[in-house]
Design a protein around this motif. Sequence first.
Motif, mmCIF file in Angstrom:
data_model
loop_
_atom_site.group_PDB
_atom_site.id
_atom_site.type_symbol
_atom_site.label_atom_id
_atom_site.label_comp_id
_atom_site.label_asym_id
_atom_site.label_seq_id
_atom_site.Cartn_x
_atom_site.Cartn_y
_atom_site.Cartn_z
ATOM 1 N N GLY A 96 -27.161 4.283 -7.145
ATOM 2 C CA GLY A 96 -27.275 3.389 -8.292
ATOM 3 C C GLY A 96 -28.149 2.188 -8.014
ATOM 4 N N GLU A 97 -27.984 1.584 -6.856
ATOM 5 C CA GLU A 97 -28.780 0.400 -6.493
ATOM 6 C C GLU A 97 -30.269 0.723 -6.356
ATOM 7 O OE1 GLU A 97 -28.096 -2.938 -5.878
ATOM 8 O OE2 GLU A 97 -26.144 -2.543 -6.786
ATOM 9 N N ASN A 98 -30.562 1.974 -6.038
ATOM 10 C CA ASN A 98 -31.953 2.375 -5.815
ATOM 11 C C ASN A 98 -32.491 3.252 -6.952
ATOM 12 O OD1 ASN A 98 -32.700 1.255 -3.080
ATOM 13 N ND2 ASN A 98 -30.701 2.165 -2.703
ATOM 14 N N HIS A 99 -31.835 3.176 -8.080
ATOM 15 C CA HIS A 99 -32.305 3.821 -9.311
ATOM 16 C C HIS A 99 -32.653 5.296 -9.130
ATOM 17 C CE1 HIS A 99 -32.663 -0.084 -11.536
ATOM 18 N NE2 HIS A 99 -32.514 -0.468 -10.286
ATOM 19 N N PHE A 100 -31.743 6.026 -8.499
ATOM 20 C CA PHE A 100 -31.836 7.483 -8.374
ATOM 21 C C PHE A 100 -33.025 7.952 -7.534
ATOM 22 C CE2 PHE A 100 -30.011 6.400 -12.536
ATOM 23 C CZ PHE A 100 -28.747 6.933 -12.390
ATOM 24 N N GLU A 101 -33.477 7.138 -6.599
ATOM 25 C CA GLU A 101 -34.603 7.539 -5.745
ATOM 26 C C GLU A 101 -34.227 8.772 -4.915
ATOM 27 O OE1 GLU A 101 -37.803 6.623 -5.580
ATOM 28 O OE2 GLU A 101 -37.429 5.334 -7.311
ATOM 29 N N SER A 102 -35.232 9.388 -4.311
ATOM 30 C CA SER A 102 -35.083 10.690 -3.651
ATOM 31 C C SER A 102 -34.024 10.745 -2.558
ATOM 32 C CB SER A 102 -36.427 11.129 -3.067
ATOM 33 O OG SER A 102 -37.354 11.305 -4.092
ATOM 34 N N LEU A 103 -34.136 9.906 -1.541
ATOM 35 C CA LEU A 103 -33.202 9.994 -0.416
ATOM 36 C C LEU A 103 -31.763 9.675 -0.829
ATOM 37 C CD1 LEU A 103 -32.819 10.697 2.528
ATOM 38 C CD2 LEU A 103 -33.339 8.316 3.101
ATOM 39 N N PRO A 104 -31.508 8.606 -1.583
ATOM 40 C CA PRO A 104 -30.129 8.377 -2.020
ATOM 41 C C PRO A 104 -29.592 9.508 -2.901
ATOM 42 C CG PRO A 104 -31.423 6.376 -2.284
ATOM 43 C CD PRO A 104 -32.383 7.477 -1.929
ATOM 44 N N SER A 105 -30.449 10.100 -3.743
ATOM 45 C CA SER A 105 -30.017 11.229 -4.585
ATOM 46 C C SER A 105 -29.686 12.446 -3.743
ATOM 47 C CB SER A 105 -31.099 11.583 -5.610
ATOM 48 O OG SER A 105 -31.235 10.561 -6.563
ATOM 49 N N ALA A 106 -30.491 12.689 -2.707
ATOM 50 C CA ALA A 106 -30.220 13.811 -1.807
ATOM 51 C C ALA A 106 -28.928 13.570 -1.027
ATOM 52 C CB ALA A 106 -31.393 14.015 -0.858
ATOM 53 N N ALA A 107 -28.715 12.339 -0.574
ATOM 54 C CA ALA A 107 -27.483 12.012 0.152
ATOM 55 C C ALA A 107 -26.262 12.203 -0.751
ATOM 56 C CB ALA A 107 -27.540 10.576 0.671
ATOM 57 N N TYR A 108 -26.379 11.794 -1.997
ATOM 58 C CA TYR A 108 -25.290 11.993 -2.964
ATOM 59 C C TYR A 108 -24.985 13.489 -3.080
ATOM 60 C CZ TYR A 108 -22.616 11.371 -7.294
ATOM 61 O OH TYR A 108 -21.625 11.355 -8.245
ATOM 62 N N GLY A 109 -26.039 14.297 -3.206
ATOM 63 C CA GLY A 109 -25.849 15.746 -3.291
ATOM 64 C C GLY A 109 -25.243 16.335 -2.041
ATOM 65 N N PHE A 110 -25.640 15.815 -0.880
ATOM 66 C CA PHE A 110 -25.073 16.310 0.373
ATOM 67 C C PHE A 110 -23.567 16.032 0.415
ATOM 68 C CE2 PHE A 110 -23.812 15.592 4.808
ATOM 69 C CZ PHE A 110 -24.077 16.849 5.324
ATOM 70 N N ILE A 111 -23.165 14.859 -0.023
ATOM 71 C CA ILE A 111 -21.733 14.530 -0.028
ATOM 72 C C ILE A 111 -20.989 15.388 -1.045
ATOM 73 C CG2 ILE A 111 -20.075 12.674 -0.554
ATOM 74 C CD1 ILE A 111 -22.158 10.786 0.857
ATOM 75 N N LEU A 112 -21.598 15.652 -2.198
ATOM 76 C CA LEU A 112 -20.988 16.571 -3.163
ATOM 77 C C LEU A 112 -20.842 17.971 -2.555
ATOM 78 C CD1 LEU A 112 -22.815 15.625 -6.497
ATOM 79 C CD2 LEU A 112 -20.432 15.145 -5.900
ATOM 80 N N LEU A 113 -21.878 18.419 -1.856
ATOM 81 C CA LEU A 113 -21.841 19.728 -1.211
ATOM 82 C C LEU A 113 -20.733 19.793 -0.167
ATOM 83 C CD1 LEU A 113 -23.062 22.531 -0.564
ATOM 84 C CD2 LEU A 113 -24.635 21.352 1.003
ATOM 85 N N MET A 114 -20.634 18.780 0.664
ATOM 86 C CA MET A 114 -19.611 18.790 1.711
ATOM 87 C C MET A 114 -18.204 18.713 1.120
ATOM 88 S SD MET A 114 -21.375 19.432 4.277
ATOM 89 C CE MET A 114 -20.053 19.399 5.477
ATOM 90 N N ALA A 115 -18.034 17.973 0.017
ATOM 91 C CA ALA A 115 -16.726 17.924 -0.654
ATOM 92 C C ALA A 115 -16.382 19.301 -1.212
ATOM 93 C CB ALA A 115 -16.734 16.869 -1.753
ATOM 94 N N ALA A 116 -17.368 19.995 -1.767
ATOM 95 C CA ALA A 116 -17.127 21.340 -2.301
ATOM 96 C C ALA A 116 -16.724 22.305 -1.181
ATOM 97 C CB ALA A 116 -18.366 21.853 -3.035
ATOM 98 N N ILE A 117 -17.400 22.212 -0.048
ATOM 99 C CA ILE A 117 -17.056 23.061 1.099
ATOM 100 C C ILE A 117 -15.661 22.714 1.602
ATOM 101 C CG2 ILE A 117 -17.631 23.564 3.522
ATOM 102 C CD1 ILE A 117 -20.626 23.230 2.657
ATOM 103 N N ALA A 118 -15.336 21.437 1.667
ATOM 104 C CA ALA A 118 -14.007 21.006 2.122
ATOM 105 C C ALA A 118 -12.924 21.513 1.169
ATOM 106 C CB ALA A 118 -13.955 19.492 2.240
ATOM 107 N N TYR A 119 -13.196 21.489 -0.122
ATOM 108 C CA TYR A 119 -12.227 22.001 -1.107
ATOM 109 C C TYR A 119 -12.018 23.499 -0.895
ATOM 110 C CZ TYR A 119 -9.852 22.724 -5.535
ATOM 111 O OH TYR A 119 -8.916 23.052 -6.494
#
Length: 192
Positions: A96-119
């Motif tokens: 949010g602070e970086n207005h959806f820039e590439s690296l923060p967006s990818a990091a957000y997706g990585f955390i979503l992916l890891m949460a899905a795997i953990a579930y």
Amino acid sequence: MGKGRLEAFSDGVMAIIITIMVLELKVPHGADLEAVRPLLPSFLCYALSFIYVGIYWNNHHHLLQTADKVTGGVLWANLNLLFWLSLFPFATGWMGENHFESLPSAAYGFILLMAAIAYYLLQRCIIAAGGPRSVLKRAIGTDWKGKLSPLIYVVAIAASFLAHWVAQVLYVSVALLWLVPDRRIERAVGAD
């Protein structure tokens, strides 16, 4: 340990996650719409993450309805899920602070992916604890949403570096996919 303690602990952690995320929202320095405009990306990230935490909370509740016993494996798998969910405030704030820039967006997706795997791992542990007649095993069936979501996250992570708005559309799409009520577990629990 009874599953009631596990549910209560998990509910508390998820409530804290939401609280941390909302506390990260900044108050506008003005009383007009122009003062709100720069904060819009942070608010949109918060809204998306709130929905994701809500989806996990709801599905976690249904998941634990099927558990007959809580094993050490279930406890550790649950902690693994809570760890990844606890990173939502960080990823939400960064994106949010970086207005959806590439690296923060990818990091957000990585955390979503890891949460899905953990579930998924938590599901497997509950099924193993339930044995061959596991209610959860019957309930989830082919679990097409559970298999499709991580694939979409991987595509979104890659898309973050090409067109970060595509990643956002994909993250919202997965959230919308899971917002549709899933009655599989309720039907399986009711059949017993």
